[in-house]
Write an enzyme that holds these catalytic residues in place. Structure first.
Site, PDB file in Angstrom:
ATOM      1  N   ASP A  25       0.899  -1.102   0.153  1.00 60.44           N
ATOM      2  CA  ASP A  25      -0.082   0.042  -0.158  1.00 60.44           C
ATOM      3  C   ASP A  25       0.851   1.173   0.150  1.00 60.44           C
ATOM      4  O   ASP A  25       2.041   0.967   0.278  1.00 60.44           O
ATOM      5  CB  ASP A  25      -0.786  -0.028   1.269  1.00 60.44           C
ATOM      6  CG  ASP A  25      -1.951   1.059   1.230  1.00 60.44           C
ATOM      7  OD1 ASP A  25      -2.415   1.441   0.106  1.00 60.44           O
ATOM      8  OD2 ASP A  25      -2.441   1.370   2.247  1.00 60.44           O
TER       9      ASP A  25
ATOM     10  N   ASP B 140      -1.258  -1.639   6.170  1.00 61.05           N
ATOM     11  CA  ASP B 140      -1.680  -0.982   7.395  1.00 61.05           C
ATOM     12  C   ASP B 140      -3.360  -1.018   7.615  1.00 61.05           C
ATOM     13  O   ASP B 140      -3.531  -0.715   9.064  1.00 61.05           O
ATOM     14  CB  ASP B 140      -0.899   0.199   7.590  1.00 61.05           C
ATOM     15  CG  ASP B 140      -1.429   1.298   6.628  1.00 61.05           C
ATOM     16  OD1 ASP B 140      -2.035   1.186   5.740  1.00 61.05           O
ATOM     17  OD2 ASP B 140      -1.476   2.666   7.341  1.00 61.05           O
TER      18      ASP B 140
END
Length: 848
Positions: free
Chosen positions: A308, A550
């Protein structure tokens, strides 16, 4: 109002009365409450049962019970001890994983306000039922799915679910998703999907699925163990059939079964568990907390990393990239005005925090403020010096006067920067609200174009470069705009070509998706489901994938990848799902973990060579000696010597191993080392056994044997020297002692073939700079000598003690064995006999 009517209501009149207490209670009894998903499919009893009563352990327990019934307590302990220890380690690891999975919960446990009997009342999240009217205020988490009711307007942060950082405006009829947060506005929501049907609980349930991947090394070891078990089963059938035909005693049959079952290299699983645990401890000291122990090895096989952007490559903060004054404005003055405006905002955000940190200025006295919102996309302050506005270029453009800023804005947008415009009201007295109290923009004079960039985490460019050198591809999957993601990727050192928009992936077939994923490195506007699909595409193409994330939006992709990696600062769900957690939020910690994994693979591969030589040697000796009719060459207690000859060396060799790239020809390399070593060692062992057996049984009578040796024979066999069977029993134990001594010493020297201290031993591989293995061999030889010369220990292991014929036979045989094995490795005799081409140098003799 009827209960079902509440669920369907989205009409022009806002719902205020909600359900009654009686209706809510009835729905709760029908199972329509917002009860969170709990538990996993594997119970503690299931975990214990499957690990303790595995196929191999069951065999050991049966043999152990038979040995106990026959009074052979030492044999029983040796036979079943290793399986129990391994079962305990495996069960503890699975129980730990289950406890982590059961703790997963996306929704917080705060109080929720619902409308019951026409009034608001607080309830626990699990007491919300389908059809409830839920009051939503800023700062509260949304706990159910359903539309905004008429009269409400909310700003919602869905970054925990989608990865998009910008708040979304939700009006009447728009769905609110459980797991998101209200950051502005006020309204009411209809509880349509609750409990297991809600978005948050569906994500949590998917995250809880046990999807542990078996690593390549584990698969290879499992294959080797299954192959050995099949061969042992076939050999056992033949030997036990012969025993039955010759009328062996029940004790001999049980002891034989115990020895044969010990041929299975089940200790490899124990060795792997210990190696993984030690590796996990080392990784933790370098910023990588390993939650699934085999991830230590698994990460070494990774050839593509998907990550990400926000929170992984970046810190989640913004950094000021540039302030470009408009025509006629002074740079120093504009920067001070911008810094002062940032310091004067009542509610700081990422933008004002970055500006205040980078620019000079002092807080102003504020008379009126319009705070930033995603709906307005601008903020304003009225101060003694005038009216100041900071906002998105497209939002301010209709009210700007003077020279156009379009070119400056477009240039910075193309570079992936976040662009804002600082402006001042032409009329300092112009109102900031209309007659209805709604915010409005006055005519504006542009002062500067402000460009901000996502702040990269420390060491990201260096890590990206090192990954490229290691041949590991990097793919960025983000919910942000593709252009912004591509610019950030270039800043990190990744030139991934044109970015791919998530909307372009939905209509693609799996084959078409595979082609796109293989050719692109940057993906923007990617939904959680698309991240999961991209990772699945890479796995279909044979890639070994690590996914770093995350947010909860990354959880599904982390579960799909072979290695899931989470940031410590990420969501609780993502951390619990992950195999590895980067405790310092440092992308760079992945590389030391990869090197540790490669070290473990190298160490276990070396240990497998030692294990398999022992297994193959014992199997060949047992088969040959039995066919020659010379009794049975081992007792269960003598097999216990493998703790000294195999167990201790492999633990140290694994701990001392050095990192190297994974060997794609591991099984072939094992065969090239194991086959010559097993054949030569078995030949020497059979020769020693046969010579001593014949020497004792045909060349000596009981009166010719030294008194001390007779005492040893009588004590171990329980047969008096006056009995007719004494000579045969003495011949058997004498030959067993010679065989155990020869094989044990050969096993110690075999370590020097794997880690040669000098060129004299370097027939298989190059000399090693590490002298610790040579010292270990010296210590093991001394320990084995202590076993032979200590009556209590030699008796425990079924040996006669230091009988002279043993040494006069074993030592010359050991010299011949060393010369024959050295020649076999140096001349590559196995390759020549089989007529095969030599394998790459990394897997053959002299490799390192």
């Amino acid at each position: 109002m009827a209960p079902d009517a509440v669920v369907q209501a989205t009409g022009p009149e806002p719902l205020t009365e909600g359900l009654t207490d009686a209706e809510a209670a009835a729905r709760k009894r029908r199972g329509e409450a917002n009860v969170a998903v709990t538990g996993t499919s594997r119970t503690y009893a299931t975990i214990l049962r499957t690990n303790v009563f595995s196929f191999y352990n069951t065999i050991l327990f049966v043999i152990g019970a038979a040995l106990l019934a026959l009074g052979r307590y030492n044999d029983a302990i040796v036979s079943v001890g290793l399986g129990l220890v391994n079962a305990a380690i495996s069960a503890i690891q699975e129980i730990r994983a289950k406890r982590q999975l059961d703790r997963l919960q996306l929704l917080s446990r705060t109080v929720v306000h619902v409308v019951r009997d026409g009034r608001e009342m607080p309830v626990a999240p699990e007491d919300v039922v389908r059809g409830d009217v839920v009051r939503v205020r800023p700062g509260e988490q949304i706990v159910v799915d359903g539309p905004v009711l008429d009269g409400g307007r909310l700003e919602v942060d869905e970054s925990l679910l989608t990865g998009e950082a910008d708040p979304l405006v939700k009006g009447p009829g728009d769905d609110l998703l459980s797991g998101s947060f209200c950051v502005g506005g006020d309204g009411r929501q209809l509880a349509r999907d609750v409990g297991a049907s809600s978005y948050a609980n569906r994500l949590t349930a998917e995250a809880r699925l046990d999807s542990t991947d078996v690593t390549p090394l584990q698969r290879r070891i499992a294959f080797v163990v299954r192959l050995v078990m099949v061969l042992v089963a076939l050999m056992s059938g033949a030997i036990l059939l012969q025993a039955a035909l010759e009328g062996f005693s029940l004790l001999r049959v049980v002891q034989t079964s115990a020895v044969l079952s010990g041929l299975v290299p089940y200790g490899l699983f124990l060795l792997i568990a210990v190696a993984y645990t030690v590796g996990a401890v080392k990784c933790a000291g370098r910023g990588a907390l390993v939650q699934r122990v085999n991830a230590v090895e698994s990460v070494s096989n990774v050839d593509v990393v998907c990550t990400d952007k926000t929170g992984t490559l970046t810190t989640g903060r913004l950094a000021l990239a540039e302030v470009r004054p408009a025509d006629g404005a002074e740079a120093a003055t504009v920067e001070e005005q911008l810094g002062s405006m940032a310091r004067s905002a009542a509610a700081p955000n990422l933008t004002t925090t970055a500006l205040a940190a980078a620019l000079p200025g002092q807080p102003w006295t504020v008379h009126e403020e319009i705070p930033f919102s995603s709906a307005l996309r601008w903020s304003a302050l009225r101060t003694d010096g005038g009216v100041w506005v900071l906002g998105a270029p497209e939002a301010l453009a209709p009210r700007l006067t003077g020279a156009s800023l379009a070119d400056a804005v477009a240039d910075r947008t193309r570079r992936g920067l976040r662009v804002l415009v600082l402006a001042r009201a032409v009329d300092a007295s112009a109102p900031l609200r209309n007659g209805d109290g709604r915010a409005q923009l006055p005519a504006l004079e542009p002062l500067a174009v402000v460009a901000l960039a996502d702040e990269l985490r420390p060491q990201v460019p260096e890590t990206v470069e090192r990954l490229a050198r290691e041949g590991v591809a990097l793919k960025v999957l983000s919910g942000d705009d593709p252009g912004t993601v591509a610019a950030l990727a270039r800043q990190a050192g990744l030139d991934g070509g044109p970015p791919v928009h998530g909307a372009d992936l939905d209509a693609l077939s799996d084959a078409e998706l595979d082609e796109v994923v293989d050719g692109a490195s940057v993906f923007g506007r990617i939904a959680p489901e698309q991240k999961e699909r991209i990772v699945g595409s890479l796995r279909r193409q044979g890639r070994y994938v690590a996914m770093i994330g995350d947010g909860v939006n990354d959880a599904r992709a982390l579960k799909t990848a072979q290695v899931g990696v989470a940031m410590r600062s990420g969501s609780a769900v993502t951390r619990d799902v992950a195999d590895i957690i980067l405790t310092d939020d440092s992308f760079a910690a992945l590389l030391p973990a990869q090197q540790e994994g490669r070290r473990i693979i190298n160490g276990i591969a070396t240990s497998m060579q030692v294990f398999l030589v022992r297994v193959a040697t014992q199997g060949l000796v047992i088969l040959t000696v039995t066919m020659l009719g010379l009794g049975f060459p081992y007792s269960p207690t003598q097999v216990g010597l493998t703790l000294l000859t195999v167990g201790v060396p492999t633990l140290f060799l694994t701990a001392w191993a050095r990192p190297s790239p994974p060997d794609p020809h591991l099984l072939a390399s094992l065969a090239r080392f194991v086959v010559p070593a097993a054949l030569v060692t078995a030949a020497g062992g059979v020769g020693v056994y046969a010579y001593l057996y014949t020497l004792v049984s045909s060349g000596l009578s009981a009166s010719d044997i030294p008194a001390g040796v007779i005492a040893d024979f009588e004590g171990y066999t329980g047969i008096s020297s006056a009995d007719a069977g004494f000579t045969e029993a003495a011949a058997t134990i004498g030959a067993q002692t010679g065989l155990s001594t020869f094989v044990s010493l050969a096993s110690f020297v075999l370590v020097l073939f794997l880690e040669p201290p000098t060129r004299f031993f370097a027939s298989w591989t190059r000399p090693s700079p590490d002298k610790r293995p040579a010292i270990l061999v010296g210590v093991l030889v001394l320990v084995f000598a202590a076993v032979l010369f200590t009556p209590a220990l030699s008796d425990y292991f079924g040996l006669t003690g230091p009988a002279p014929p043993v040494f006069t036979t074993v030592l010359p045989a050991l010299v011949l064995w060393f010369g024959a094995l050295s020649a076999a490795y140096r001349l590559r005799l196995l390759d020549r006999v089989l007529g095969i081409d030599s394998l790459p140098a990394t897997t053959g003799p002299t490799a390192r």
